[in-house]
Scaffold this motif. Structure first.
Motif, short mmCIF file in Angstrom:
data_model
loop_
_atom_site.label_atom_id
_atom_site.label_comp_id
_atom_site.label_asym_id
_atom_site.label_seq_id
_atom_site.Cartn_x
_atom_site.Cartn_y
_atom_site.Cartn_z
N GLY A 170 29.43 34.46 32.27
CA GLY A 170 29.73 33.04 32.40
C GLY A 170 28.59 32.31 33.08
O GLY A 170 27.67 32.93 33.62
N PRO A 171 28.61 30.99 33.06
CA PRO A 171 27.50 30.21 33.64
C PRO A 171 27.47 30.19 35.15
O PRO A 171 26.45 29.85 35.75
N ASP A 172 28.59 30.55 35.79
CA ASP A 172 28.67 30.45 37.25
C ASP A 172 29.11 31.78 37.84
O ASP A 172 30.02 32.44 37.33
N GLU A 173 28.46 32.18 38.92
CA GLU A 173 28.75 33.47 39.55
C GLU A 173 30.18 33.53 40.08
O GLU A 173 30.86 34.56 39.95
N GLN A 174 30.67 32.44 40.67
CA GLN A 174 32.04 32.43 41.19
C GLN A 174 33.06 32.59 40.08
O GLN A 174 34.08 33.26 40.25
N GLN A 175 32.80 31.96 38.93
CA GLN A 175 33.70 32.11 37.79
C GLN A 175 33.75 33.55 37.32
O GLN A 175 34.82 34.09 37.00
N VAL A 176 32.58 34.18 37.29
CA VAL A 176 32.52 35.58 36.84
C VAL A 176 33.27 36.49 37.81
O VAL A 176 34.01 37.39 37.39
N GLN A 177 33.12 36.26 39.10
CA GLN A 177 33.82 37.08 40.09
C GLN A 177 35.33 36.87 40.03
O GLN A 177 36.11 37.81 40.21
N ARG A 178 35.75 35.63 39.75
CA ARG A 178 37.18 35.35 39.60
C ARG A 178 37.73 36.08 38.37
O ARG A 178 38.81 36.67 38.42
N ALA A 179 36.97 36.07 37.28
CA ALA A 179 37.38 36.78 36.07
C ALA A 179 37.41 38.29 36.32
O ALA A 179 38.30 38.99 35.82
N LYS A 180 36.48 38.80 37.11
CA LYS A 180 36.46 40.22 37.43
C LYS A 180 37.72 40.62 38.20
O LYS A 180 38.33 41.67 37.94
N ALA A 181 38.11 39.77 39.16
CA ALA A 181 39.31 40.07 39.95
C ALA A 181 40.56 40.10 39.07
O ALA A 181 41.41 40.99 39.18
N LEU A 182 40.68 39.13 38.16
CA LEU A 182 41.83 39.11 37.25
C LEU A 182 41.81 40.32 36.32
O LEU A 182 42.86 40.89 36.01
N THR A 183 40.62 40.70 35.88
CA THR A 183 40.49 41.86 34.99
C THR A 183 40.92 43.14 35.70
O THR A 183 41.61 43.99 35.12
N GLU A 184 40.52 43.30 36.95
CA GLU A 184 40.91 44.49 37.70
C GLU A 184 42.42 44.54 37.94
O GLU A 184 43.03 45.61 37.91
N ASP A 185 43.03 43.38 38.18
CA ASP A 185 44.49 43.33 38.31
C ASP A 185 45.16 43.76 37.01
O ASP A 185 46.15 44.51 37.02
N LEU A 186 44.62 43.29 35.88
CA LEU A 186 45.16 43.67 34.58
C LEU A 186 45.03 45.17 34.35
O LEU A 186 45.98 45.82 33.90
N LEU A 187 43.87 45.73 34.67
CA LEU A 187 43.66 47.17 34.46
C LEU A 187 44.58 48.00 35.34
O LEU A 187 45.01 49.09 34.95
#
Length: 330
Positions: free
Chosen positions: A230-247
């Motif tokens: 994504g264009p923003d580091e904070q957005q990417v980290q937020r997506a990573k956290a949601l992805t880890e919750d999903l996994l």
């Protein structure tokens, strides 16, 4: 209705502009009419130059006490200057109001007093606010905007510089459990949710993902993983956290399914052992009916855990025995 903005449209053509500005009398030549139109354009330019940026059009009753007009008809950055977001930013920084007026002419000699060339109108309640806004406009006029034609190759390079994260899935494939389908959700619901919440791009890549790399023409050699960019580091980290919750949820479902399969495997193995034991018991019964007693009595010592299965085996063997006796007597 045309999608072009007013300042992107060419001004009135010869059929409208000069005829509106100067009424050509009978007997005048075309050169005289052109000269009259050029005189009008020169008059407009002279008015602007002599007034030092005074009003080019009629005074707006909503204007502040101090006003100034800046000609941008031939300015390369006029597309930036006429944007509402740009003008709003100038207002927030200086307190002055900025609006777009006039018409953009590719050939400004066709301008008329009624429709002057494209310009910015600045209105303020104090001279200081007006000067600040004018300085801001001039700063934007002199800003180097680079090429106005989009360079697709540079856009691709810029996208590759976006921050990214690779989250390994770490779930082995088992029967009746599609790892990729569990991660993306029904109709891609889970991945779409993460993308909408964070403004990032989420893709399943790696072995068994079905994602084919355009450069190599096949899947990545790595085990399946989730790629977030994504264009923003904070957005990417937020997506990573949601992805880890999903996994974490998917791994829990995987562990339950694995336990169920192991239990089913154990039950199947026990059934196979019992079936083998009952089969041996039935063979001994058959031998005792047809001839000498069975040499081994181990089968008779086995506990009958499934009496129903035992009865079915005995019934089948009895029918087999009766069939053999009938064929022998016949």
């Amino acid at each position: 209705m045309s999608s072009k903005r007013k300042w992107d449209q060419a001004g009135p053509e010869d059929a409208e502009g000069p005829s509106k500005a100067v009424k050509v009398e009978d007997g005048k030549t075309a050169s005289e009419a052109a000269a009259a139109a050029a005189a009008i354009a020169a008059k407009i330019a002279a008015q602007f130059a002599s007034s030092g940026g005074a009003s080019l059009g009629p005074k707006d009753p909503h204007d502040g006490e101090f006003t100034k007009d800046i000609d941008i008809n031939d300015v390369r950055n006029r597309y930036l200057l006429t944007k509402g977001a740009t003008q709003q930013q100038i207002h927030e920084e200086t307190g002055a109001s900025v609006s777009t007026k006039g018409v953009w002419y590719p050939d400004r000699s066709k301008a008329t007093e009624r429709d002057p060339p494209l310009y910015l109108h600045i209105s303020a309640n104090s001279q200081e606010m007006l000067d600040k806004a004018a300085d801001k406009v001039n700063e934007l006029i002199n800003t180097d905007m680079g090429s106005l034609v989009e360079d697709k190759s540079s856009r691709v390079r810029e996208r590759r510089k976006w921050p990214e994260e690779k989250i390994p899935i770490g779930i082995d494939s088992i029967r009746n459990f599609n790892v990729r389908a569990k991660v993306v959700g029904p109709s891609g619901m889970f991945v779409k949710y993460i993308q909408q919440e964070t403004g990032t791009r989420v893709q399943i890549k790696g072995q068994g993902s079905g994602f084919v790399d355009q450069e190599t023409g096949h899947e990545h050699d790595e085990p399946m993983f989730i790629h977030v960019t994504g264009p923003d580091e904070q957005q990417v980290q937020r997506a990573k956290a949601l992805t880890e919750d999903l996994l974490e949820v998917v791994r829990g479902e995987h562990a339950k399914m694995k336990t169920v399969l192991q239990q089913q495997q154990m039950e199947l193995h026990q059934a196979q052992v019992q079936y083998a034991a009952y089969s041996a018991y039935g063979v001994c019964m058959l031998r005792s009916c047809l001839g000498p007693s069975c040499q081994s009595d181990a089968a008779f010592k086995l506990p009958l855990h499934d009496f129903g299965l035992y009865l079915r085996v005995v019934f089948s063997l009895t029918r087999l025995y009766l069939g053999i006796r009938a064929s022998t007597s016949g």
